[in-house]
Design an enzyme around this catalytic site. Structure first.
Site, PDB file in Angstrom:
ATOM      1  N   ASP A  38      69.849  98.593  12.709  1.00  0.00           N
ATOM      2  CA  ASP A  38      70.968  99.522  12.848  1.00  0.00           C
ATOM      3  C   ASP A  38      72.315  98.812  13.024  1.00  0.00           C
ATOM      4  O   ASP A  38      73.242  99.362  13.604  1.00  0.00           O
ATOM      5  CB  ASP A  38      70.715 100.486  14.016  1.00  0.00           C
ATOM      6  CG  ASP A  38      70.507  99.741  15.323  1.00  0.00           C
ATOM      7  OD1 ASP A  38      70.446  98.493  15.286  1.00  0.00           O
ATOM      8  OD2 ASP A  38      70.417 100.393  16.376  1.00  0.00           O
ATOM      9  N   HIS A 254      78.111  76.111  -5.039  1.00  0.00           N
ATOM     10  CA  HIS A 254      78.295  77.186  -4.063  1.00  0.00           C
ATOM     11  C   HIS A 254      77.450  76.936  -2.814  1.00  0.00           C
ATOM     12  O   HIS A 254      76.781  77.830  -2.293  1.00  0.00           O
ATOM     13  CB  HIS A 254      78.001  78.554  -4.692  1.00  0.00           C
ATOM     14  CG  HIS A 254      79.053  78.995  -5.650  1.00  0.00           C
ATOM     15  ND1 HIS A 254      78.866  80.001  -6.570  1.00  0.00           N
ATOM     16  CD2 HIS A 254      80.326  78.562  -5.844  1.00  0.00           C
ATOM     17  CE1 HIS A 254      79.977  80.155  -7.289  1.00  0.00           C
ATOM     18  NE2 HIS A 254      80.867  79.292  -6.863  1.00  0.00           N
ATOM     19  N   ASP A 271      85.658  74.015   0.718  1.00  0.00           N
ATOM     20  CA  ASP A 271      86.238  75.077  -0.106  1.00  0.00           C
ATOM     21  C   ASP A 271      86.337  76.290   0.796  1.00  0.00           C
ATOM     22  O   ASP A 271      85.312  76.902   1.149  1.00  0.00           O
ATOM     23  CB  ASP A 271      85.314  75.341  -1.312  1.00  0.00           C
ATOM     24  CG  ASP A 271      85.891  76.362  -2.285  1.00  0.00           C
ATOM     25  OD1 ASP A 271      86.823  77.104  -1.911  1.00  0.00           O
ATOM     26  OD2 ASP A 271      85.385  76.416  -3.435  1.00  0.00           O
ATOM     27  N   ASP A 282      92.289  80.447  -1.699  1.00  0.00           N
ATOM     28  CA  ASP A 282      91.088  79.735  -2.169  1.00  0.00           C
ATOM     29  C   ASP A 282      91.460  78.271  -2.380  1.00  0.00           C
ATOM     30  O   ASP A 282      92.037  77.926  -3.412  1.00  0.00           O
ATOM     31  CB  ASP A 282      90.607  80.396  -3.473  1.00  0.00           C
ATOM     32  CG  ASP A 282      89.310  79.806  -4.002  1.00  0.00           C
ATOM     33  OD1 ASP A 282      88.700  78.981  -3.302  1.00  0.00           O
ATOM     34  OD2 ASP A 282      88.919  80.182  -5.128  1.00  0.00           O
ATOM     35  N   HIS A 361      82.059  73.699 -14.347  1.00  0.00           N
ATOM     36  CA  HIS A 361      82.663  75.033 -14.178  1.00  0.00           C
ATOM     37  C   HIS A 361      84.019  75.074 -14.876  1.00  0.00           C
ATOM     38  O   HIS A 361      84.473  74.075 -15.437  1.00  0.00           O
ATOM     39  CB  HIS A 361      82.776  75.392 -12.692  1.00  0.00           C
ATOM     40  CG  HIS A 361      83.523  74.390 -11.852  1.00  0.00           C
ATOM     41  ND1 HIS A 361      84.889  74.260 -11.893  1.00  0.00           N
ATOM     42  CD2 HIS A 361      83.093  73.461 -10.954  1.00  0.00           C
ATOM     43  CE1 HIS A 361      85.274  73.322 -11.043  1.00  0.00           C
ATOM     44  NE2 HIS A 361      84.197  72.792 -10.464  1.00  0.00           N
ATOM     45  N   HIS A 365      90.448  80.657 -11.841  1.00  0.00           N
ATOM     46  CA  HIS A 365      90.237  82.104 -11.979  1.00  0.00           C
ATOM     47  C   HIS A 365      91.420  82.833 -11.376  1.00  0.00           C
ATOM     48  O   HIS A 365      92.148  82.276 -10.547  1.00  0.00           O
ATOM     49  CB  HIS A 365      88.926  82.504 -11.285  1.00  0.00           C
ATOM     50  CG  HIS A 365      88.803  81.967  -9.882  1.00  0.00           C
ATOM     51  ND1 HIS A 365      89.364  82.594  -8.801  1.00  0.00           N
ATOM     52  CD2 HIS A 365      88.222  80.830  -9.393  1.00  0.00           C
ATOM     53  CE1 HIS A 365      89.107  81.889  -7.699  1.00  0.00           C
ATOM     54  NE2 HIS A 365      88.435  80.803  -8.027  1.00  0.00           N
ATOM     55  N   HIS A 372      87.570  86.027  -6.768  1.00  0.00           N
ATOM     56  CA  HIS A 372      87.491  85.958  -8.235  1.00  0.00           C
ATOM     57  C   HIS A 372      88.073  87.289  -8.689  1.00  0.00           C
ATOM     58  O   HIS A 372      87.359  88.275  -8.832  1.00  0.00           O
ATOM     59  CB  HIS A 372      86.048  85.753  -8.708  1.00  0.00           C
ATOM     60  CG  HIS A 372      85.484  84.442  -8.240  1.00  0.00           C
ATOM     61  ND1 HIS A 372      84.148  84.212  -8.069  1.00  0.00           N
ATOM     62  CD2 HIS A 372      86.089  83.275  -7.892  1.00  0.00           C
ATOM     63  CE1 HIS A 372      83.960  82.963  -7.641  1.00  0.00           C
ATOM     64  NE2 HIS A 372      85.119  82.388  -7.521  1.00  0.00           N
ATOM     65  N   GLU A 395      91.266  74.272 -10.318  1.00  0.00           N
ATOM     66  CA  GLU A 395      90.253  73.609  -9.491  1.00  0.00           C
ATOM     67  C   GLU A 395      89.290  72.706 -10.263  1.00  0.00           C
ATOM     68  O   GLU A 395      88.078  72.941 -10.286  1.00  0.00           O
ATOM     69  CB  GLU A 395      89.455  74.660  -8.716  1.00  0.00           C
ATOM     70  CG  GLU A 395      88.916  75.820  -9.544  1.00  0.00           C
ATOM     71  CD  GLU A 395      88.111  76.791  -8.672  1.00  0.00           C
ATOM     72  OE1 GLU A 395      87.157  76.340  -8.005  1.00  0.00           O
ATOM     73  OE2 GLU A 395      88.427  77.994  -8.669  1.00  0.00           O
ATOM     74  N   TYR A 399      81.203  66.058 -10.322  1.00  0.00           N
ATOM     75  CA  TYR A 399      80.013  66.080  -9.473  1.00  0.00           C
ATOM     76  C   TYR A 399      78.994  65.154 -10.134  1.00  0.00           C
ATOM     77  O   TYR A 399      78.466  65.466 -11.204  1.00  0.00           O
ATOM     78  CB  TYR A 399      79.467  67.514  -9.358  1.00  0.00           C
ATOM     79  CG  TYR A 399      80.574  68.525  -9.090  1.00  0.00           C
ATOM     80  CD1 TYR A 399      80.958  68.840  -7.779  1.00  0.00           C
ATOM     81  CD2 TYR A 399      81.270  69.130 -10.138  1.00  0.00           C
ATOM     82  CE1 TYR A 399      81.999  69.730  -7.536  1.00  0.00           C
ATOM     83  CE2 TYR A 399      82.311  70.013  -9.912  1.00  0.00           C
ATOM     84  CZ  TYR A 399      82.671  70.318  -8.614  1.00  0.00           C
ATOM     85  OH  TYR A 399      83.709  71.197  -8.372  1.00  0.00           O
ATOM     86  N   ARG A 416      86.113  68.163  -5.614  1.00  0.00           N
ATOM     87  CA  ARG A 416      86.882  69.255  -6.241  1.00  0.00           C
ATOM     88  C   ARG A 416      88.223  69.310  -5.534  1.00  0.00           C
ATOM     89  O   ARG A 416      88.290  69.086  -4.310  1.00  0.00           O
ATOM     90  CB  ARG A 416      86.139  70.590  -6.124  1.00  0.00           C
ATOM     91  CG  ARG A 416      86.900  71.764  -6.700  1.00  0.00           C
ATOM     92  CD  ARG A 416      86.035  73.015  -6.982  1.00  0.00           C
ATOM     93  NE  ARG A 416      85.469  73.627  -5.804  1.00  0.00           N
ATOM     94  CZ  ARG A 416      84.207  73.540  -5.430  1.00  0.00           C
ATOM     95  NH1 ARG A 416      83.347  72.845  -6.168  1.00  0.00           N
ATOM     96  NH2 ARG A 416      83.766  74.129  -4.333  1.00  0.00           N
ATOM     97  N   GLU A 418      91.341  72.035  -5.348  1.00  0.00           N
ATOM     98  CA  GLU A 418      91.657  73.406  -5.767  1.00  0.00           C
ATOM     99  C   GLU A 418      92.935  73.884  -5.093  1.00  0.00           C
ATOM    100  O   GLU A 418      93.037  73.892  -3.865  1.00  0.00           O
ATOM    101  CB  GLU A 418      90.499  74.346  -5.379  1.00  0.00           C
ATOM    102  CG  GLU A 418      90.783  75.807  -5.693  1.00  0.00           C
ATOM    103  CD  GLU A 418      89.596  76.722  -5.453  1.00  0.00           C
ATOM    104  OE1 GLU A 418      88.761  76.423  -4.577  1.00  0.00           O
ATOM    105  OE2 GLU A 418      89.510  77.756  -6.160  1.00  0.00           O
TER     106      GLU A 418
HETATM  107  N1  GLY Z   1      85.566  79.481  -3.611  1.00  0.00           N
HETATM  108  C1  GLY Z   1      85.023  79.907  -4.826  1.00  0.00           C
HETATM  109  C2  GLY Z   1      85.755  79.332  -5.937  1.00  0.00           C
HETATM  110  O1  GLY Z   1      86.448  78.351  -5.777  1.00  0.00           O
HETATM  111  O2  GLY Z   1      85.754  79.836  -7.011  1.00  0.00           O
HETATM  112 MN    MN Z   2      87.250  77.773  -3.959  1.00  0.00          MN
HETATM  113 MN    MN Z   3      88.200  79.153  -6.759  1.00  0.00          MN
END
Ligand code: GLY
Ligand code: MN
Ligand code: MN
Length: 448
Positions: A38, A254, A271, A282, A361, A365, A372, A395, A399, A416, A418
């Site tokens: 609950d 992720h 991140d 982000d 990737h 975005h 996103h 970003e 890797y 990364r 970003e």
């Molecule tokens: N934090 C998710 C991305 O960078 O897209």
């Molecule tokens: Mn990110």
């Molecule tokens: Mn991102």
């Protein structure tokens, strides 16, 4: 720093102006989601509903009409009689409010939210039949949850089955998302100032984590430092699951387990971005646990940074994200060949996409109420040109899996970088520049 009531009203008017004449629009709020037994997850409003109302209660419905409403409609529109708006809200209820929290209530909702009328959501099944009656077009999200879909289909069915009462049901269904999401893609000055603050808070949190980093700490303890800074600066929640990956955990894109222990000599990738007034930041930074990059880490890091710089140069009005990605990839490929990670010619590697093994990737975005964010990337299969006021992430990453056939010194490194940018008349403005990213800047900060 909030969006004004008049901006919410203007958004509703702009939406209606893009619908067919004689249209009704239905936009639903989120409902609570069970976490276990609950207890529920913290409530998060549906972004489309939030964009049009700024109202943070569950189970509500916003109804908009651009038609002259028929006699049977429950709305009594103003003298102009051009458009009408109704908000359905949960009614005031002493018991429910003692247990679960305050409600705006039907009596206050229209004034507070600037709609023509407020009604009790418990009555929506009956009211909606009269409200949609006489409209030719109906707009709602074709992705709506089943609860919302069923409310709408019941009203449509009842309206269709009541010809004896001279009811005329809408006969043309449209997805509301393309119109609404195109609006959300280009940010207003009000949105940009909130997003800048979200970016500043997130930058402070990254700086805090860099200063806190130490051999032996756990990844989730860096996460706690990040979330602490968000809250202390006025942003209670992260915009998405915070990623803290040290060593080769950084190669899991992720990764949210955040359970590893920091080792001296490793890099750590964070991140993380806060949510402020519904808007996301982000940011990713990658830094050495002990404050000093090894020569191999520095080589790969500088390469990612140079590739981001090449992309940023291309991100301006009229250009496309693909153009920026191409510039970014060329730098990555040249660098990986120089480091002996790839072999052969630059053009052959680009053509054969050999780099995708290490950079799997996209460049970035859209960013906004969703991390996103909504908005299409191609129009008729052609890349959409960038426009002033669009906000996006940039970003690039590298890797290198432990299993890769490369020099041992590169194995298990994930990097990364970003940043969040807004497209401006001059190209772009980096909103997240308050967190260092040059090798010497990071090392200088962490030496403190
Ligand atoms: N934090 C998710 C991305 O960078 O897209
Ligand atoms: Mn990110
Ligand atoms: Mn991102």
């Amino acid at each position: 720093m909030t969006i004004s009531l008049s901006e919410f009203q203007q958004r509703r008017d702009r939406l209606l102006a893009q619908c067919e004449p004689n249209s009704i629009c239905i936009i639903a709020a989120s409902s609570l989601v069970t976490r276990s037994n609950d207890t529920e997850y913290p409530f998060r409003q549906n972004s489309d509903f939030w964009y049009l109302t700024g109202f943070n209660e569950p189970n509500s419905f916003l109804i908009l009409s651009n038609s002259t409403l028929s006699q049977s409609n429950v709305i009594t529109p103003g003298a102009e009689n051009k458009t009408a708006s109704i908000i359905f809200v949960e009614p005031s209820d002493e018991h429910a409010e003692i247990w679960h929290g305050r409600r705006l209530g039907v009596n206050s909702a229209a004034k507070k939210l600037g709609t023509d009328l407020a009604l009790d959501v418990d009555d929506i099944d009956e009211e909606l039949v009269d409200i949609i009656d006489g409209h030719q077009h109906i707009y709602f999200s074709l992705d709506a949850e089943s609860r919302v879909e069923s409310t709408i289909s019941i009203a449509l069915a009842e309206c269709r089955n009541a010809p004896k009462q001279s009811k005329v049901a809408p006969s043309i269904v449209h997805d509301i998302q393309p119109i609404l999401h195109a609006m959300r893609l280009v940010k207003s000055d009000g949105e940009l100032s909130i997003m800048q603050r979200a970016a500043d808070i997130s930058a402070m949190a990254h700086v805090r984590a860099m200063l806190f980093s130490q051999t032996g700490k756990f990844e989730y303890q860096l996460e706690a430092e990040i979330h602490h800074e968000f809250a202390m600066q006025g942003a209670r929640y992260p915009a998405y699951g915070t990623i803290v990956g040290s060593g080769d955990n950084a190669c899991i894109l992720h990764y949210t387990e955040n359970s590893g222990q920091l080792s001296s000599g490793d890099l750590v990738l964070i991140d993380a971005g806060c949510e402020l007034e519904g808007y996301a930041a982000d940011i990713t930074r990658t830094f050495p646990v002990n404050g000093k990059f090894s020569p191999a880490q520095k080589q790969l890091y500088q390469l990612v940074l140079d590739s981001q710089e090449a992309a940023l140069d291309k991100l301006k009005p009229g250009n496309t994200i693909s153009q920026a990605m191409q510039a970014c990839v060329r730098v990555i490929v040249e660098g990986l060949i120089n480091l002996g990670v790839l072999s052969g010619s630059v053009d052959a590697n680009i053509q054969q996409e050999t780099w995708r093994k290490f950079f799997m990737h996209g460049l970035g975005h859209w960013l906004g109420l969703d991390v996103h964010d909504v908005g299409i990337y191609k129009i008729n299969d052609i890349d959409r040109p960038l426009e002033i006021g669009m906000v996006m992430t940039v970003e690039p990453g590298l890797y290198i899996p432990v299993s890769a056939s490369v020099d041992d010194k590169f194995k298990g490194i994930g990097i990364r970088i970003e940043d969040d940018i807004v497209i401006s008349a001059h190209g772009n403005h980096i909103m997240t520049s308050k967190v260092p990213k040059a090798v010497n800047e990071i090392e200088a900060l962490m030496a403190k």
